[in-house]
Design a protein around this motif. Structure first.
Motif, mmCIF file in Angstrom:
data_model
loop_
_atom_site.group_PDB
_atom_site.id
_atom_site.type_symbol
_atom_site.label_atom_id
_atom_site.label_comp_id
_atom_site.label_asym_id
_atom_site.label_seq_id
_atom_site.Cartn_x
_atom_site.Cartn_y
_atom_site.Cartn_z
ATOM 1 N N UNK A 29 0.838 -1.208 0.000
ATOM 2 C CA UNK A 29 0.000 0.000 0.000
ATOM 3 C C UNK A 29 0.871 1.255 0.000
ATOM 4 N N UNK A 30 1.851 1.306 0.910
ATOM 5 C CA UNK A 30 2.713 2.479 0.994
ATOM 6 C C UNK A 30 3.573 2.636 -0.259
ATOM 7 N N UNK A 31 4.012 1.518 -0.813
ATOM 8 C CA UNK A 31 4.769 1.574 -2.055
ATOM 9 C C UNK A 31 3.947 2.169 -3.179
ATOM 10 N N UNK A 32 2.649 1.860 -3.190
ATOM 11 C CA UNK A 32 1.767 2.447 -4.192
ATOM 12 C C UNK A 32 1.653 3.951 -4.042
ATOM 13 N N UNK A 33 1.542 4.434 -2.797
ATOM 14 C CA UNK A 33 1.455 5.878 -2.582
ATOM 15 C C UNK A 33 2.717 6.576 -3.081
ATOM 16 N N UNK A 34 3.873 6.012 -2.735
ATOM 17 C CA UNK A 34 5.135 6.630 -3.136
ATOM 18 C C UNK A 34 5.324 6.588 -4.655
ATOM 19 N N UNK A 35 4.994 5.451 -5.266
ATOM 20 C CA UNK A 35 5.107 5.333 -6.723
ATOM 21 C C UNK A 35 4.186 6.326 -7.415
ATOM 22 N N UNK A 36 3.001 6.528 -6.835
ATOM 23 C CA UNK A 36 2.028 7.428 -7.434
ATOM 24 C C UNK A 36 2.482 8.867 -7.501
ATOM 25 N N UNK A 37 3.471 9.261 -6.686
ATOM 26 C CA UNK A 37 3.988 10.619 -6.775
ATOM 27 C C UNK A 37 4.613 10.886 -8.132
#
Length: 384
Positions: A214-222
């Motif tokens: 989940x957190x990896x998705x947030x960071x990638x989404x930047x």
């Protein structure tokens, strides 16, 4: 979403002592400054829901122009920010933590007033999240534990989202960080209760994999929004599966009264979280439109409000130090919420504006109905 001290088979979160039932003048004094914050949160929720109904197509008087355009920020950093940070302030028992819900109230007031540039009006939301992060840091230093770290990371997601929002980022880029605040706060509390089940050696590694995704998705989404949406969607699916398999509700659902109601609320929430993950996986990038609406409301309305419904009979008595008796009438708004949210998402899928509008109106009615049931239970019942 709340302290589960009254649910059989549960325990108060480490480092977060909750004040008990009324103890005379002290209890009255505490209610004098807690109750107005709860009322401010309730008013923010009603105005934001009202604005959301106008936004989806219902004709009604406009309470404030910002209630329409800022429906999402008002619900997350206004209503939910007030509620969660107030519950944490009560649990931690340190006076300075009450600055967090106060800042969330100020955020709601300035946003609705519309007299300041959006970036300046959003600054109190940044301070609210920063104070909540500091509160978690204090508790973790005194009593470190895994579940508190997870909830602290959730508060950090709120801080990141509020900073991006204050900097002028569009809501569709910020909303995932806000989702992280709510999802990780809730999941962290479920992790704390999971230890009563004698977890297997795989419990913690699987949990880390899900939250890390989940957190990896947030960071990638930047940098790459479409990829970030899909990664976080996969993480939500993993979290929903973890909760469905490991959460204590698998056992409490066989009970009676409030524990059974809480379990049914949570299990329905797990389903909505999984559906939100599926939509993010299959229809990213989501910027606007029907599937964007479906994904957000599956998570923010289906998952989050199912958790609120389950924990409100525990949160509100702890905050107000008033007794409450669980009433089976609470099942009606829960049923209405699930049916009408399904109706709304069906409207998104079939491109039916009629279904979307009636689904939204029904969900709003379910939320208001539920809080009326809870408030009347607080007011009319005496301790057993």
């Amino acid at each position: 979403m709340g302290t589960l001290e009254n649910v059989p088979g549960s325990k108060k979160p480490s480092g977060m002592e909750v004040t008990g039932m009324p103890d005379g003048s002290g209890s009255v004094r505490r209610r004098l400054y807690r109750a107005p914050l709860l009322v401010a949160g309730a008013v923010t929720m009603v105005v934001a829901i009202w604005g959301g109904l106008i936004r989806i197509g219902w004709a009604a008087p406009v309470p404030a122009p910002a209630a329409i355009e800022s429906h999402g920020p008002l619900m997350v950093s206004g209503f939910l920010g007030i509620l969660i940070s107030l519950e944490r302030a009560v649990g931690i028992g340190k006076g300075w933590v009450y600055a967090a819900p106060l800042m969330a109230v100020l955020f709601a007031v300035l946003t609705l007033a519309g007299t300041l540039p959006p970036g300046m009006a959003a600054l109190p939301g940044v301070f609210a999240a920063l104070i909540l992060c500091a509160a978690y840091a204090t508790v973790i230093r005194e009593s470190p534990s895994r579940h508190l770290w997870v909830m602290a990371i959730g508060a950090a997601c709120w801080l990141a989202g509020n900073i991006l929002y204050a900097l002028g980022w569009p809501v569709f880029r910020v909303v995932h960080w806000w989702a992280g605040f709510l999802v990780l706060t809730i999941v962290g509390e479920r992790l704390e209760l999971n230890r009563f089940l004698r977890p297997s050696p795989w419990t913690w590694p699987l949990f880390l994999a899900a939250t890390g995704t989940v957190l990896g998705g947030y960071l990638t989404g930047l940098a790459v929004p479409a990829a970030g949406d899909r990664i976080s969607g996969a993480g939500y699916l993993m979290l929903a599966g973890w909760l469905g398999h490991y959460d204590v509700v698998r056992h409490t659902v066989r009970g009676e009264g409030l524990p059974k109601f809480v379990a049914i609320c949570l299990m329905s929430g797990f389903v909505w979280l999984a559906l939100g993950g599926v939509i993010l996986l299959g229809w990213s990038p989501l910027v606007a439109g029907p599937m964007y609406d479906a994904a957000l409301h599956a998570i923010f309305l289906g998952f989050v409000f199912s958790m609120i419904f389950g924990h409100a009979p525990i949160i509100f008595p702890a905050i107000l130090e008033l007794p409450i008796r669980f009433r089976t009438l609470a099942y009606l708004p829960l049923l209405l919420l699930n049916i009408t949210l399904a109706l709304r998402i069906a409207g998104d899928w079939f491109l039916s504006q009629t279904l979307r509008e009636w689904g939204a109106l029904g969900s709003a009615a379910a939320i208001l109905f539920y809080f009326l049931v809870t408030a009347s239970s607080l007011r009319r019942n005496r301790p057993e």
